[in-house]
Design a protein around this motif. Structure first.
Motif, PDB file in Angstrom:
ATOM      1  N   ILE A   1       0.870  -1.185   0.000  1.00  0.00           N
ATOM      2  CA  ILE A   1       0.000   0.000   0.000  1.00  0.00           C
ATOM      3  C   ILE A   1       0.898   1.223   0.000  1.00  0.00           C
ATOM      4  N   SER A   2       0.585   2.168  -0.847  1.00  0.00           N
ATOM      5  CA  SER A   2       1.392   3.376  -0.942  1.00  0.00           C
ATOM      6  C   SER A   2       0.510   4.592  -1.152  1.00  0.00           C
ATOM      7  N   VAL A   3       1.099   5.752  -0.887  1.00  0.00           N
ATOM      8  CA  VAL A   3       0.464   7.028  -1.188  1.00  0.00           C
ATOM      9  C   VAL A   3       1.095   7.564  -2.464  1.00  0.00           C
ATOM     10  N   ILE A   4       0.256   7.964  -3.402  1.00  0.00           N
ATOM     11  CA  ILE A   4       0.722   8.521  -4.666  1.00  0.00           C
ATOM     12  C   ILE A   4       0.301   9.981  -4.735  1.00  0.00           C
ATOM     13  N   GLU A   5       1.265  10.849  -4.984  1.00  0.00           N
ATOM     14  CA  GLU A   5       0.986  12.268  -5.114  1.00  0.00           C
ATOM     15  C   GLU A   5       1.118  12.676  -6.567  1.00  0.00           C
ATOM     16  N   ARG A   6       0.634  13.854  -6.854  1.00  0.00           N
ATOM     17  CA  ARG A   6       0.758  14.376  -8.214  1.00  0.00           C
ATOM     18  C   ARG A   6       2.236  14.417  -8.615  1.00  0.00           C
ATOM     19  N   LYS A   7       2.495  14.417  -9.906  1.00  0.00           N
ATOM     20  CA  LYS A   7       3.842  14.388 -10.470  1.00  0.00           C
ATOM     21  C   LYS A   7       4.535  13.072 -10.159  1.00  0.00           C
ATOM     22  N   THR A   8       3.745  11.990 -10.010  1.00  0.00           N
ATOM     23  CA  THR A   8       4.206  10.596  -9.920  1.00  0.00           C
ATOM     24  C   THR A   8       4.993  10.269  -8.655  1.00  0.00           C
ATOM     25  N   ARG A   9       5.004  11.109  -7.659  1.00  0.00           N
ATOM     26  CA  ARG A   9       5.670  10.754  -6.408  1.00  0.00           C
ATOM     27  C   ARG A   9       4.898   9.633  -5.723  1.00  0.00           C
ATOM     28  N   ARG A  10       5.621   8.649  -5.178  1.00  0.00           N
ATOM     29  CA  ARG A  10       4.990   7.488  -4.567  1.00  0.00           C
ATOM     30  C   ARG A  10       5.755   7.115  -3.308  1.00  0.00           C
ATOM     31  N   ARG A  11       5.024   6.903  -2.199  1.00  0.00           N
ATOM     32  CA  ARG A  11       5.658   6.593  -0.908  1.00  0.00           C
ATOM     33  C   ARG A  11       5.009   5.354  -0.308  1.00  0.00           C
ATOM     34  N   PRO A  12       5.800   4.297  -0.033  1.00  0.00           N
ATOM     35  CA  PRO A  12       5.223   3.069   0.531  1.00  0.00           C
ATOM     36  C   PRO A  12       4.789   3.258   1.979  1.00  0.00           C
ATOM     37  N   LEU A  13       3.651   2.646   2.334  1.00  0.00           N
ATOM     38  CA  LEU A  13       3.119   2.694   3.692  1.00  0.00           C
ATOM     39  C   LEU A  13       3.137   1.324   4.371  1.00  0.00           C
ATOM     40  N   ALA A  14       2.905   0.267   3.601  1.00  0.00           N
ATOM     41  CA  ALA A  14       2.881  -1.098   4.137  1.00  0.00           C
ATOM     42  C   ALA A  14       3.226  -2.060   3.018  1.00  0.00           C
ATOM     43  N   TRP A  15       3.855  -3.184   3.362  1.00  0.00           N
ATOM     44  CA  TRP A  15       4.287  -4.133   2.339  1.00  0.00           C
ATOM     45  C   TRP A  15       4.441  -5.512   2.971  1.00  0.00           C
ATOM     46  N   THR A  16       4.314  -6.552   2.133  1.00  0.00           N
ATOM     47  CA  THR A  16       4.468  -7.922   2.614  1.00  0.00           C
ATOM     48  C   THR A  16       5.894  -8.417   2.483  1.00  0.00           C
TER      49      THR A  16
ATOM     50  N   GLU B   1      10.250  -7.037   1.414  1.00  0.00           N
ATOM     51  CA  GLU B   1      11.150  -5.923   1.123  1.00  0.00           C
ATOM     52  C   GLU B   1      11.211  -5.625  -0.371  1.00  0.00           C
ATOM     53  N   LEU B   2      11.054  -6.646  -1.207  1.00  0.00           N
ATOM     54  CA  LEU B   2      11.011  -6.429  -2.644  1.00  0.00           C
ATOM     55  C   LEU B   2       9.897  -5.464  -3.008  1.00  0.00           C
ATOM     56  N   VAL B   3       8.737  -5.642  -2.390  1.00  0.00           N
ATOM     57  CA  VAL B   3       7.603  -4.758  -2.651  1.00  0.00           C
ATOM     58  C   VAL B   3       7.904  -3.346  -2.182  1.00  0.00           C
ATOM     59  N   ARG B   4       8.512  -3.215  -1.006  1.00  0.00           N
ATOM     60  CA  ARG B   4       8.843  -1.875  -0.509  1.00  0.00           C
ATOM     61  C   ARG B   4       9.767  -1.151  -1.483  1.00  0.00           C
TER      62      ARG B   4
END
Length: 248
Positions: free
Chosen positions: A64-79, A81-84
């Protein structure tokens, strides 16, 4: 006879195990209960990614991640480390990432409509996935500036079909409700703590300055404005200072 929705047993020991043969409604009900048992938004997100692997057909990993305008993406939770790492990676090149479509649609996949693994466009779309061959992103929350997104991943190409998308839409609806509930609970708890903290600071000022409660609170507000510090943080400083041995 209606077709049964079979959910595999959970690979996460701390989560409920769904026995083979449980139908979709029962599986989602059990997942919803587990989500609503989480005490904080962070724990809701952590639980959601693990349940996603169990509930979404074809899913091996989730994030699960937060996506902001201009394609910025920040991970919040992951199953995993590869996903993170994938969730935190910035897209290469000038082309918009596949998840950019989530601003206007509830579901998005790499190389949607082009055929995964066929042609240069599809290869570029999947190159960022670090060895994973399929991704399905589902919108959890949306406003004008940011999205909260759950993404399922798999090593198998074309791992997700219409069944996965439909189950994903149902599951993310439950996650969104649980996340809103956990956020409200956290805000109420914080408000209660803040009220108690300000009350303690007001009492300390009443004793020190020999003034009534209204005067102490006004003094606290003026100091907060003068020092450009949040009332809660200023109250915490006063209480912490009063609690030290030298302050007594």
């Amino acid at each position: 006879m209606p077709k049964r929705f079979v959910v595999s047993a959970s690979r996460f020991s701390e989560l409920p195990r769904f026995p083979a043969g449980v139908d979709l409604a029962e599986a989602l009900t059990a997942a919803a209960r587990r989500l609503h048992e989480t005490p904080t938004p962070d724990s809701t997100l952590d639980t959601a990614v693990r349940l996603a692997v169990d509930l979404l057909p074809g899913a091996e990993y989730a994030g699960i991640s937060v996506i902001e305008r201009k394609t910025r993406r920040r991970p919040l939770a992951w199953t995993d480390e590869l996903v993170r790492d994938i969730e935190a990676r910035r897209p290469a090149g000038e082309h918009k990432p596949y998840w950019d479509r989530l601003w206007t649609a509830p579901v998005a996949e790499p190389a949607d409509g082009e055929g995964q693994g066929q042609g240069e466009a599809a290869g570029n779309a999947l190159a960022e996935l670090g060895g994973l061959r399929s991704a399905l992103s589902l919108r959890l929350r949306a406003d004008r500036r940011r999205l909260t997104v759950l993404t399922a991943y798999a090593r198998k190409p074309r791992a997700f079909d219409e069944v996965t998308r439909r189950v994903g839409r149902l599951f993310t609806a439950h996650v969104g409700i649980a996340l809103d509930s956990a956020t409200v609970r956290e805000q109420l708890t914080e408000a209660m703590h803040t009220r108690d903290l300000i009350g303690q600071a007001t009492g300390i000022l009443m004793e020190r300055m020999d003034i009534d409660a209204a005067g102490a609170f006004d003094s606290l507000v003026r100091a907060s404005q003068r020092e450009n510090v949040k009332l809660r943080d200023l109250a915490r400083r006063i209480v912490d200072a009063h609690s030290t041995p030298d302050a007594r």
